[in-house]
Design a protein around this motif. Structure first.
Motif, PDB file in Angstrom:
ATOM      1  N   PHE A   1      -5.137  -6.834 -13.094  1.00  0.00           N
ATOM      2  CA  PHE A   1      -5.083  -8.303 -12.699  1.00  0.00           C
ATOM      3  C   PHE A   1      -5.698  -8.904 -13.865  1.00  0.00           C
ATOM      4  O   PHE A   1      -6.465  -8.432 -14.615  1.00  0.00           O
ATOM      5  CB  PHE A   1      -5.744  -8.564 -11.622  1.00  0.00           C
ATOM      6  CG  PHE A   1      -5.535  -8.147 -10.175  1.00  0.00           C
ATOM      7  CD1 PHE A   1      -4.463  -8.948  -9.582  1.00  0.00           C
ATOM      8  CD2 PHE A   1      -5.572  -6.875  -9.678  1.00  0.00           C
ATOM      9  CE1 PHE A   1      -3.817  -8.696  -8.386  1.00  0.00           C
ATOM     10  CE2 PHE A   1      -5.126  -6.475  -8.697  1.00  0.00           C
ATOM     11  CZ  PHE A   1      -4.291  -7.175  -7.926  1.00  0.00           C
TER      12      PHE A   1
ATOM     13  N   ALA B   1      -5.730  -6.460  -5.151  1.00  0.00           N
ATOM     14  CA  ALA B   1      -6.183  -4.944  -5.747  1.00  0.00           C
ATOM     15  C   ALA B   1      -6.284  -3.828  -4.620  1.00  0.00           C
ATOM     16  O   ALA B   1      -5.832  -2.837  -4.934  1.00  0.00           O
ATOM     17  CB  ALA B   1      -7.383  -5.063  -6.524  1.00  0.00           C
ATOM     18  N   ALA B   2      -6.896  -4.355  -3.736  1.00  0.00           N
ATOM     19  CA  ALA B   2      -7.166  -3.222  -2.561  1.00  0.00           C
ATOM     20  C   ALA B   2      -5.852  -3.130  -1.986  1.00  0.00           C
ATOM     21  O   ALA B   2      -5.627  -1.843  -1.472  1.00  0.00           O
ATOM     22  CB  ALA B   2      -8.113  -3.885  -1.419  1.00  0.00           C
ATOM     23  N   TYR B   3      -4.810  -3.887  -1.733  1.00  0.00           N
ATOM     24  CA  TYR B   3      -3.625  -3.768  -0.948  1.00  0.00           C
ATOM     25  C   TYR B   3      -2.912  -2.919  -1.940  1.00  0.00           C
ATOM     26  O   TYR B   3      -2.465  -1.832  -1.326  1.00  0.00           O
ATOM     27  CB  TYR B   3      -2.831  -5.106  -0.833  1.00  0.00           C
ATOM     28  CG  TYR B   3      -3.249  -5.950   0.270  1.00  0.00           C
ATOM     29  CD1 TYR B   3      -3.587  -5.513   1.472  1.00  0.00           C
ATOM     30  CD2 TYR B   3      -3.600  -7.191  -0.060  1.00  0.00           C
ATOM     31  CE1 TYR B   3      -4.021  -6.522   2.307  1.00  0.00           C
ATOM     32  CE2 TYR B   3      -4.108  -8.310   0.782  1.00  0.00           C
ATOM     33  CZ  TYR B   3      -4.146  -7.935   2.192  1.00  0.00           C
ATOM     34  OH  TYR B   3      -4.793  -8.413   2.941  1.00  0.00           O
ATOM     35  N   ILE B   4      -3.000  -3.261  -3.183  1.00  0.00           N
ATOM     36  CA  ILE B   4      -2.331  -2.237  -4.213  1.00  0.00           C
ATOM     37  C   ILE B   4      -2.791  -0.624  -4.087  1.00  0.00           C
ATOM     38  O   ILE B   4      -1.942   0.176  -3.983  1.00  0.00           O
ATOM     39  CB  ILE B   4      -2.455  -2.606  -5.560  1.00  0.00           C
ATOM     40  CG1 ILE B   4      -1.549  -4.177  -5.622  1.00  0.00           C
ATOM     41  CG2 ILE B   4      -1.653  -1.864  -6.670  1.00  0.00           C
ATOM     42  CD1 ILE B   4      -0.358  -4.088  -5.754  1.00  0.00           C
ATOM     43  N   SER B   5      -4.196  -0.737  -3.941  1.00  0.00           N
ATOM     44  CA  SER B   5      -4.526   0.449  -3.616  1.00  0.00           C
ATOM     45  C   SER B   5      -4.303   1.191  -2.482  1.00  0.00           C
ATOM     46  O   SER B   5      -4.904   2.331  -2.182  1.00  0.00           O
ATOM     47  CB  SER B   5      -6.320   0.446  -3.946  1.00  0.00           C
ATOM     48  OG  SER B   5      -6.521  -0.255  -5.115  1.00  0.00           O
ATOM     49  N   GLY B   6      -3.538   0.882  -1.510  1.00  0.00           N
ATOM     50  CA  GLY B   6      -3.336   1.392  -0.382  1.00  0.00           C
ATOM     51  C   GLY B   6      -4.008   1.074   0.957  1.00  0.00           C
ATOM     52  O   GLY B   6      -3.959   1.777   1.966  1.00  0.00           O
ATOM     53  N   ALA B   7      -4.981  -0.156   0.765  1.00  0.00           N
ATOM     54  CA  ALA B   7      -5.432  -0.511   1.744  1.00  0.00           C
ATOM     55  C   ALA B   7      -4.603  -1.467   2.695  1.00  0.00           C
ATOM     56  O   ALA B   7      -3.826  -2.212   2.146  1.00  0.00           O
ATOM     57  CB  ALA B   7      -6.952  -1.437   1.395  1.00  0.00           C
TER      58      ALA B   7
ATOM     59  N   GLN C   1       0.888  -1.170  -0.110  1.00  0.00           N
ATOM     60  CA  GLN C   1      -0.101  -0.058  -0.088  1.00  0.00           C
ATOM     61  C   GLN C   1       0.831   1.360   0.173  1.00  0.00           C
ATOM     62  O   GLN C   1       0.292   2.327  -0.288  1.00  0.00           O
ATOM     63  CB  GLN C   1      -1.194   0.022   1.291  1.00  0.00           C
ATOM     64  CG  GLN C   1      -0.252  -0.336   2.575  1.00  0.00           C
ATOM     65  CD  GLN C   1      -0.518  -1.822   3.082  1.00  0.00           C
ATOM     66  OE1 GLN C   1      -0.199  -2.380   2.381  1.00  0.00           O
ATOM     67  NE2 GLN C   1      -0.736  -1.955   4.247  1.00  0.00           N
TER      68      GLN C   1
END
Lengths: 329, 553
Positions: free
Chosen positions: A87, B453-459, A79
């Motif tokens: 993906f 996808a959420a981790y990548i988005s900063g979560a 993050q």
């Protein structure tokens, strides 16, 4: 200036070593593809760059940020890496609208609402989906879903975008079209991109350079045309489908061990005007794009050549070969 | 965040599930462990294991469970085989009927049968004879429990017959098999794993059942392990190590039965190549159809209509001796229950509060545990997975004993023992496997890329659980919550063992009303409990069904 630097990266799962001492530089604004068969370590490498996996050894830096450095225990959480990730299965959150999906990274970055709205509109315009903003992912086609995934990856203005087989779930026509779009977009916005695929065509469409991976190492690295014109060995030539691989004795008169393998690009064969010592049995002849593609048997080897005229099945064809184009391994 | 989540899951599961089980094992092996001493190991285990009363109780438990399983299977398998031949619509009506026994808690069912068959019971009032001699005997207990449990085998086996379809049998017919041969040589062996695995569930439920053996068995001195444990706590001096030995035997039997059940149900699922159900059914000749309806009707009348009617009628009767006459029927009992100053109303409030808390907490724990187990795979995962499913094979009585052994100790500065919190702990332990299993299965269906996808988005992990996974798992979590709620409201055995003085739940209230002879008040409460928990279970099932059909693409 190289944007991403990977140095001496290794990774094992249990007893199997999936990455061996990987080194890679990705220039700012470049599109690099990691190409290789399944199990070659390409996806693991991408996930390590994203921070979704940790390497056993090695350093990755992005600009002046260190993503990971095992020698001094530095690890930046995914993050905090300011990445975009597209993906293979899109990874769109089914309970959020298109706009909601795209806004998520901005919300995580605690951007003000006005800024979020503006940015969401901007990236949806980039991927031509403005009129679908309120829809749920399930209401979109495969190509549209992938555009949303791209928009989401662009939203946070990341310095690096990672792609995991972005085109493989799409049908052939769409793959070509969306692939070209991704490439144009990445150039217009000056994005640095790393892509992973097992599909050489996808790699060709998207990349400035390609790292061909085999058994956890970079087997070849270079521009697509360099790889396809001069594959390093039989394995590379076969994997890239660079042309016909034949025993040297069949096509070369002089020197060389007759059993050594050579690569004869499909364009290096021509139908001879007169009787020729190289004779093959035609198996099939189809018209593709703007020419004929002839499959034939040459002394027990299946070969494929291009021709401007049609050949009847089972005919004996006489072939001339452009010896300069032949690559000896 | 990940170590913290692991820690949270592990600590929660160890306290809720690990403590009671470990306490039982330790006390059985080291009777002085509460003095923090390993003195005199096995001094209780070995003498207890050779005590005739314990051996008798164990033999009784095993023979009762075998008999109930066998009789249930004998009722269920023919019905299931006939059911598979029905057109779907027609069969669903019968299925709905056979769901009703699930809604009647077993102790209430036993009380209803007593009302019917005992001296001066409904049967004697109507027909002039009673079957008390039969009811208060081994065959009587077996019959009552089988009538309650056979639907479990019926549903599993009918579903297995439906999945197998007629095509395998058709092939056998083509090669010359007669109907009986086809049934015995083709269908029965094919459904056997499913049949056996549901039989094992019936076996476990019988061996851990407290209400029926207590209500019917105590009248003719029939003691099983569970009632023997209860006895150990009611007779002074309380024999804690003895109770732990009995509990350990119970856990060991249930544990192995449950392991076998899991093996077999996995085996059935992988053995059948296509799992599509043939919905058309087959044309039946009128004579055959009539016979089938007669058989189903009889089963439904005996297993469902009779006990349910008894409960309903009793609930409206002013006095037991007054008989079923218009002047003796009124709403007085039901009105009495909803009198807010009554004990009954207090019991309802207690049960509702505990059930809501149990539902909320088990679902929250299950969400975190499912996330840790499915998404953050590590060496500890196996251990967490094991702990979260373990209560399936720990009978309610053993959980109660384990909680008493754990918390009735002087080493704790504060203890939930003797407060309603201990009831909540018991419910959490007993109910945890339901939401864990449902939410884990649902989470496995969600692609990992949604998290990534959420981790990548900063979560971070908490945001991923709360913003991404929780909304997607919402419907299934709600369904799990409803099921936990419904089962908690009817839980008897741990409530009886653990409720502090002056605290009643719906189940203990009903049980005690019968002890005191206020049968009609007890039945009125039972009716309310059945209607409430029944509608909640139905609602939960609907939600689960909907979330399964609503795609997760």
């Amino acid at each position: 200036m190289s944007h991403i630097q990977i140095r001496h990266l290794s990774k094992s799962f249990g007893d199997t070593k999936v990455l061996h001492d990987i080194n890679l530089d990705v220039e700012s604004g470049a599109f690099v593809t990691l190409l290789g068969p399944s199990g070659c370590g390409k996806t693991t490498l991408l996930r390590i760059v994203a921070g979704l996996e940790t390497p056993d050894e090695g350093v990755i830096t992005s600009g002046d940020q260190t993503f990971v450095d095992t020698s001094n225990g530095v690890f930046t959480d995914p993050q905090d890496r300011k990445l975009g990730f597209v993906f293979q299965d899109y990874g769109l959150w089914p309970h959020l609208s298109v706009a909601g999906n795209v806004a998520f990274p901005l919300k995580m970055a605690k951007a003000p609402q006005s800024e979020i709205d503006r940015r969401v509109r901007e990236v949806l315009t980039d991927v031509q989906l403005t009129e679908h903003a309120a829809k749920l992912p399930e209401q979109l086609s495969g190509g549209q879903k992938q555009r949303v995934a791209i928009a989401r990856a662009l939203a946070g203005k990341p310095s690096l975008i990672l792609f995991d087989e972005p085109l493989s779930n799409l049908d052939a026509n769409l793959r070509e079209e969306l692939g070209q779009e991704i490439r144009l977009l990445s150039k217009q916005l000056g994005l640095t991109c790393v892509n992973v695929t097992h599909d050489r065509r996808e790699a060709q469409i998207l990349s400035d350079s390609i790292a061909l991976m085999k058994d956890g190492v970079f087997h070849m690295f270079g521009r697509p045309e360099d790889l396809f014109r001069a594959p390093r060995d039989v394995w590379s030539a076969q994997f890239l489908d660079a042309g016909n691989i034949l025993p040297a004795g069949l096509v070369l008169q002089n020197g060389r061990a007759a059993n050594a393998k050579v690569l004869v690009p499909r364009g290096a064969f021509h139908l001879a005007e007169a009787v020729s010592p190289i004779q093959a049995q035609a198996l099939n002849c189809i018209f593709i794009e703007d020419r004929y593609e002839v499959t034939a048997v040459l002394a027990g080897n299946i070969i494929k050549i291009f021709s401007d005229r049609s050949v009847a099945m089972n005919d004996t064809i006489h072939l001339a070969v452009d010896e300069d184009a032949i690559l000896e391994f | 965040m990940r170590p913290a989540l692991f820690g949270l899951s592990a600590v929660t599961l160890i306290v809720i599930v690990g403590f009671p089980v470990v306490a039982i094992v330790l006390f059985a092996l080291f009777p002085h462990i509460n003095e923090l001493s390993f003195r005199e190991p096995f001094s209780v285990l070995l003498p207890n294991l050779t005590r005739p009363r314990l051996i008798d109780a164990t033999i009784n438990s095993l023979s009762l469970s075998f008999a109930v399983t066998l009789v249930s299977a004998l009722i269920a398998v023919p019905l299931a085989y006939m059911r598979a031949k029905f057109p779907l619509r027609f069969g669903q009506i019968w299925d709905a009927g056979f769901l009703v026994p699930f809604l009647i808690p077993p102790y209430i069912g036993s009380l209803a049968w007593m009302q019917l068959l005992q001296k001066n019971g409904f049967v004697e009032q109507a027909l002039g004879f009673n079957l008390a001699g039969f009811l208060f005997s081994f065959p009587g207990i077996v019959t009552v429990m089988s009538l309650h449990l056979f639907p479990l085998i019926y549903f599993t086996t009918a579903n297995a017959f439906a999945i197998i379809g007629t095509r395998y049998g058709d092939v056998a017919r083509v090669f010359g098999g007669g109907p009986v041969q086809v049934f015995i040589r083709i269908y029965l062996p094919m459904v056997f794993p499913a049949l056996l695995s549901s039989c094992l569930i019936v076996f476990i439920l019988t061996i851990e059942e407290f209400g029926t053996p207590e209500i019917l068995g105590s009248r003719f001195g029939y003691e099983v392990i569970v009632t023997a444990i209860h006895e150990k706590f009611s007779d002074w001096p309380i024999d804690l190590p003895g109770a732990s030995v009995l509990s350990l035997i119970l856990i060991v039997i249930a544990f192995f039965a449950f392991q076998a059940h899991q093996r077999l149900s996995d085996k059935f699922q992988t053995a059948i190549e296509s799992q599509t159900v043939d919905k058309r059914g087959q044309p039946l000749s009128p004579g055959y159809l009539f016979a089938v309806i007669l058989i189903f009707g009889t089963a439904l009348f005996v297993a469902v209509v009779m006990p349910l009617a008894t409960i309903t009628i009793s609930a409206f009767m002013d006095t037991l001796s007054g008989g079923v006459t218009a002047s003796n029927l009124s709403f007085n009992n039901l009105i009495g229950i909803f009198d807010t100053s009554s004990e009954a109303w207090q019991a309802i409030l207690t049960s509702l509060t505990l059930a809501v808390l149990a539902a909320v907490f088990t679902v929250l724990i299950a969400l975190v545990v499912a996330f840790t187990v499915v998404r953050l795979r590590s060496a500890a995962t196996v251990f967490l997975d094991f702990l979260s499913i373990l209560p399936n094979s720990v009978p309610g009585m053993a959980v109660a004993v384990g909680l008493i052994l754990t918390w009735n100790q002087t080493i704790w500065p504060i203890s939930p023992y003797n407060t309603p919190v201990i009831l909540l702990l018991a419910y959490l332990c007993l109910m945890l496997p339901y939401p864990v299993r449902m939410i884990t299965a649902a989470l496995r269906q969600l692609p990992k890329s949604l998290d990534d996808a959420a981790y990548i988005s900063g979560a971070g992990e908490i945001t991923v659980i709360w913003k991404v996974l929780a909304p997607l798992l919402g419907p299934i979590a709600l369904a799990a919550g409803f099921i936990v709620f419904a089962i908690s409201t009817r839980e008897l055995v741990s409530s009886i063992m653990l409720a502090p003085p002056g605290v009643e739940t719906v189940a203990t209230f009903v049980f005690h009303q019968f002890d005191q002879g206020s049968v009609n008040t007890g039945m009125a409460m039972s009716l309310v409990a059945i209607v409430v928990s029944g509608s909640i279970i139905a609602l939960g099932q609907r939600l689960q069904g909907r979330s399964r059909t609503g795609s997760t693409s």
